[in-house]
Design a protein around this motif. Structure first.
Motif, PDB file in Angstrom:
ATOM      1  N   ALA A  49       1.075  -0.974   0.138  1.00 21.60           N
ATOM      2  CA  ALA A  49       0.149  -0.475  -0.071  1.00 21.60           C
ATOM      3  C   ALA A  49       0.647   1.314  -0.105  1.00 21.60           C
ATOM      4  N   GLU A  50       0.838   2.622  -0.681  1.00 23.24           N
ATOM      5  CA  GLU A  50       1.344   3.821  -0.454  1.00 23.24           C
ATOM      6  C   GLU A  50       0.930   4.570   0.517  1.00 23.24           C
ATOM      7  N   ALA A  51       1.720   5.003   0.717  1.00 23.74           N
ATOM      8  CA  ALA A  51       1.782   6.097   1.680  1.00 23.74           C
ATOM      9  C   ALA A  51       1.726   7.313   1.095  1.00 23.74           C
ATOM     10  N   VAL A  52       0.248   7.708   1.713  1.00 23.15           N
ATOM     11  CA  VAL A  52      -0.985   8.991   1.034  1.00 23.15           C
ATOM     12  C   VAL A  52      -1.249   9.831   1.941  1.00 23.15           C
ATOM     13  N   SER A  53      -1.605  11.269   1.395  1.00 21.28           N
ATOM     14  CA  SER A  53      -2.954  12.320   2.657  1.00 21.28           C
ATOM     15  C   SER A  53      -3.359  11.548   3.283  1.00 21.28           C
ATOM     16  N   GLY A  54      -3.649  11.234   4.361  1.00 22.26           N
ATOM     17  CA  GLY A  54      -4.606  11.053   5.065  1.00 22.26           C
ATOM     18  C   GLY A  54      -4.393   8.944   6.095  1.00 22.26           C
ATOM     19  N   LYS A  55      -3.847   8.647   5.167  1.00 20.73           N
ATOM     20  CA  LYS A  55      -3.971   7.179   5.594  1.00 20.73           C
ATOM     21  C   LYS A  55      -2.623   7.152   6.736  1.00 20.73           C
ATOM     22  N   THR A  56      -2.577   6.897   7.598  1.00 22.88           N
ATOM     23  CA  THR A  56      -1.561   6.574   8.346  1.00 22.88           C
ATOM     24  C   THR A  56      -0.764   5.677   8.653  1.00 22.88           C
ATOM     25  N   ALA A  57       0.720   6.378   8.610  1.00 20.41           N
ATOM     26  CA  ALA A  57       2.313   5.319   7.659  1.00 20.41           C
ATOM     27  C   ALA A  57       2.834   4.680   9.222  1.00 20.41           C
ATOM     28  N   THR A 100       8.557  10.597   2.596  1.00 18.89           N
ATOM     29  CA  THR A 100       7.703   9.824   2.818  1.00 18.89           C
ATOM     30  C   THR A 100       6.145   9.588   1.914  1.00 18.89           C
ATOM     31  N   THR A 101       5.863  10.546   1.637  1.00 23.25           N
ATOM     32  CA  THR A 101       4.759  10.069   0.820  1.00 23.25           C
ATOM     33  C   THR A 101       5.135   9.958  -0.810  1.00 23.25           C
ATOM     34  N   GLY A 102       4.349   8.854  -0.587  1.00 20.15           N
ATOM     35  CA  GLY A 102       4.709   8.658  -2.100  1.00 20.15           C
ATOM     36  C   GLY A 102       5.346   6.747  -1.807  1.00 20.15           C
ATOM     37  N   MET A 103       5.468   6.870  -0.715  1.00 19.40           N
ATOM     38  CA  MET A 103       6.445   5.478  -0.665  1.00 19.40           C
ATOM     39  C   MET A 103       5.214   4.453  -0.486  1.00 19.40           C
ATOM     40  N   ILE A 137      14.581   5.444   6.258  1.00 19.43           N
ATOM     41  CA  ILE A 137      13.101   5.228   6.009  1.00 19.43           C
ATOM     42  C   ILE A 137      12.773   3.675   5.749  1.00 19.43           C
ATOM     43  N   THR A 138      11.969   2.968   6.504  1.00 18.94           N
ATOM     44  CA  THR A 138      11.408   1.536   6.005  1.00 18.94           C
ATOM     45  C   THR A 138       9.955   1.600   6.220  1.00 18.94           C
ATOM     46  N   LEU A 139       9.055   1.807   5.493  1.00 15.12           N
ATOM     47  CA  LEU A 139       7.723   1.857   5.360  1.00 15.12           C
ATOM     48  C   LEU A 139       7.689   0.551   6.028  1.00 15.12           C
ATOM     49  N   THR A 140       6.718  -0.233   6.795  1.00 21.00           N
ATOM     50  CA  THR A 140       5.974  -1.316   7.247  1.00 21.00           C
ATOM     51  C   THR A 140       4.901  -1.160   7.272  1.00 21.00           C
ATOM     52  N   LYS A 141       3.671  -0.150   7.489  1.00 19.42           N
ATOM     53  CA  LYS A 141       2.327  -0.027   7.213  1.00 19.42           C
ATOM     54  C   LYS A 141       1.626   0.482   7.300  1.00 19.42           C
TER      55      LYS A 141
END
Length: 143
Positions: A49-57, A100-103, A137-141
């Motif tokens: 899943a992509e990190a976008v505005s409104g989502k919790t990363a 991080t946005t877009g990761m 940075i590693t995006l895990t969720k």
């Protein structure tokens, strides 16, 4: 007599440069502890899943002070941690959110953040005023 005149002239020149701000200082000198702009480098591209505005990363990160003379610009290591934040809410420094946005989940990214997108001229907990930062940075969720 000539040598005395030259020494006096040299001393007067040094004094005049000091008085007007010339002959030294950081005027016009680039800050070696601050990148010119935000730099993003994907070390591993995620597939989730992509990190976008409104989502919790949820991220895991390591933070270093930026240093132009250090390998990969990684100066002194400041911290390493994991946390979650909601994108688009100004919960983190602007450079971290922009980085991080877009990761995508599973991705790993290195970002270089200028002070203007970090703690600026005030600094913060181990970050000197005007110093840039480097994050891995590693995006895990993403939720």
């Amino acid at each position: 007599m000539k040598l005395k005149f030259l020494l006096i002239a040299a001393f007067a020149t040094i004094l005049s440069l000091t008085a007007c701000g010339g002959g030294g200082g950081d005027s016009g000198t680039p800050n070696v502890n601050n990148p010119a702009s935000l730099v993003k480098k994907d070390d591993t591209v995620g597939t989730g899943a992509e990190a976008v505005s409104g989502k919790t990363a949820t991220v895991t990160y390591t933070l270093w002070l930026y240093s132009a003379s250090a390998a990969d610009h990684k100066g002194a290591r400041i911290e390493s941690n994991s946390f979650s934040y909601k994108l688009g809410t100004n919960a983190v420094i602007p450079g971290f959110e922009q980085g991080t946005t877009g990761m995508k989940v599973g991705g790993k990214r290195t970002i270089e953040v200028p002070a203007s997108l970090a703690y600026g001229d005030r600094g913060s907990n181990g970050v000197p005023p005007g110093n840039g930062l480097v994050f891995e940075i590693t995006l895990t969720k993403v939720e």
